[in-house]
Design an enzyme around this catalytic site. Structure first.
Site, PDB file in Angstrom:
ATOM      1  N   GLY A  16       0.892  -1.273  -0.083  1.00 18.94           N
ATOM      2  CA  GLY A  16      -0.055   0.056  -0.139  1.00 18.94           C
ATOM      3  C   GLY A  16       0.795   1.298  -0.027  1.00 18.94           C
ATOM      4  O   GLY A  16       2.181   1.144  -0.603  1.00 18.94           O
ATOM      5  N   THR A  28      -0.650  -2.655   8.483  1.00 20.78           N
ATOM      6  CA  THR A  28      -1.881  -3.075   7.940  1.00 20.78           C
ATOM      7  C   THR A  28      -1.617  -3.769   6.608  1.00 20.78           C
ATOM      8  O   THR A  28      -1.212  -3.159   5.711  1.00 20.78           O
ATOM      9  CB  THR A  28      -2.983  -2.035   7.716  1.00 20.78           C
ATOM     10  OG1 THR A  28      -2.470  -0.933   6.803  1.00 20.78           O
ATOM     11  CG2 THR A  28      -3.362  -1.456   9.008  1.00 20.78           C
ATOM     12  N   ASN A  30      -2.662  -5.257   3.171  1.00 23.58           N
ATOM     13  CA  ASN A  30      -3.535  -4.596   2.320  1.00 23.58           C
ATOM     14  C   ASN A  30      -3.924  -5.858   1.304  1.00 23.58           C
ATOM     15  O   ASN A  30      -2.933  -6.638   0.701  1.00 23.58           O
ATOM     16  CB  ASN A  30      -2.773  -3.635   1.424  1.00 23.58           C
ATOM     17  CG  ASN A  30      -2.926  -2.216   2.224  1.00 23.58           C
ATOM     18  OD1 ASN A  30      -2.349  -2.343   3.631  1.00 23.58           O
ATOM     19  ND2 ASN A  30      -3.129  -1.108   1.737  1.00 23.58           N
ATOM     20  N   GLU A  80      -7.986  -3.330   4.791  1.00 27.82           N
ATOM     21  CA  GLU A  80      -6.499  -3.315   5.387  1.00 27.82           C
ATOM     22  C   GLU A  80      -6.748  -4.189   6.683  1.00 27.82           C
ATOM     23  O   GLU A  80      -7.479  -3.500   7.797  1.00 27.82           O
ATOM     24  CB  GLU A  80      -5.838  -1.840   5.758  1.00 27.82           C
ATOM     25  CG  GLU A  80      -6.068  -1.282   4.353  1.00 27.82           C
ATOM     26  CD  GLU A  80      -5.116   0.082   4.720  1.00 27.82           C
ATOM     27  OE1 GLU A  80      -4.292   0.321   5.551  1.00 27.82           O
ATOM     28  OE2 GLU A  80      -5.215   1.102   4.014  1.00 27.82           O
TER      29      GLU A  80
END
Ligand code: ADP
Ligand code: MG
Length: 146
Positions: A16, A28, A30, A80
């Protein structure tokens, strides 16, 4: 927002903007648009909780933000996932499996990065507590993760 749950998804972890861990201290993982596009249209944006695994290893608790993806000029949605586990490696290119079980809150705009981080940490705490409910064990032990 609960009528689509539980919702199961599988896909590769892609890059990301790198904002998760660098700006927020919360990584996170993605999903690519091909996975996000399979989401039911009436599953609303917001923060959710559930279980996740990477490359069919151990099942961990997770929180997921479903929103609009700035990477695609907000024309695509994003999923996410922050996994409640300390991985000692990068996960790009690995297979992420998630089972979304509950809704926490709608997407919100925050005035400061500190407020955002506070909100995410309270989401994590809420997910951590809720997912201990034995009613969820059936999903943690689901054949989907085997
Ligand atoms: P990006 O914008 O590329 O998603 P992030 O700063 O959000 O960058 O970092 C996400 C990457 O960090 C994930 O793709 C994964 O490889 C790695 N990672 C390490 N630990 C975790 C975790 N506990 N949950 C999610 N991703 C993690
Ligand atoms: Mg990320």
């Amino acid at each position: 927002m609960m009528q689509n749950l539980p919702y199961f998804a599988v896909g590769e972890i892609v890059k990301g903007f790198g904002r998760g861990s660098k700006q927020l201290g919360i990584a996170t993982a993605n999903y690519p648009p091909s996975v996000v596009q399979l989401l039911p249209k009436n599953l609303e944006n917001g923060v959710y909780y559930g279980f996740a695994s990477v490359n069919k290893e151990d099942v961990h608790k997770m929180v997921m933000s479903i929103g609009w993806n700035p990477f695609y000029n907000n024309t695509e949605r994003s999923m996410e996932t922050h996994i409640l586990h300390n991985f000692q490696r990068d996960l790009y290119g690995e297979e992420l499996r998630v089972c979304i079980l509950g809704y926490i809150r709608p997407q919100q705009n925050y005035n400061t990065i500190e407020e955002l981080i506070k909100a995410i940490n309270s989401d994590i705490e809420y997910a951590d507590k809720n997912l201990n409910d034995p009613d969820y064990d059936v999903f943690k032990n689901h054949t989907f993760f085997k």
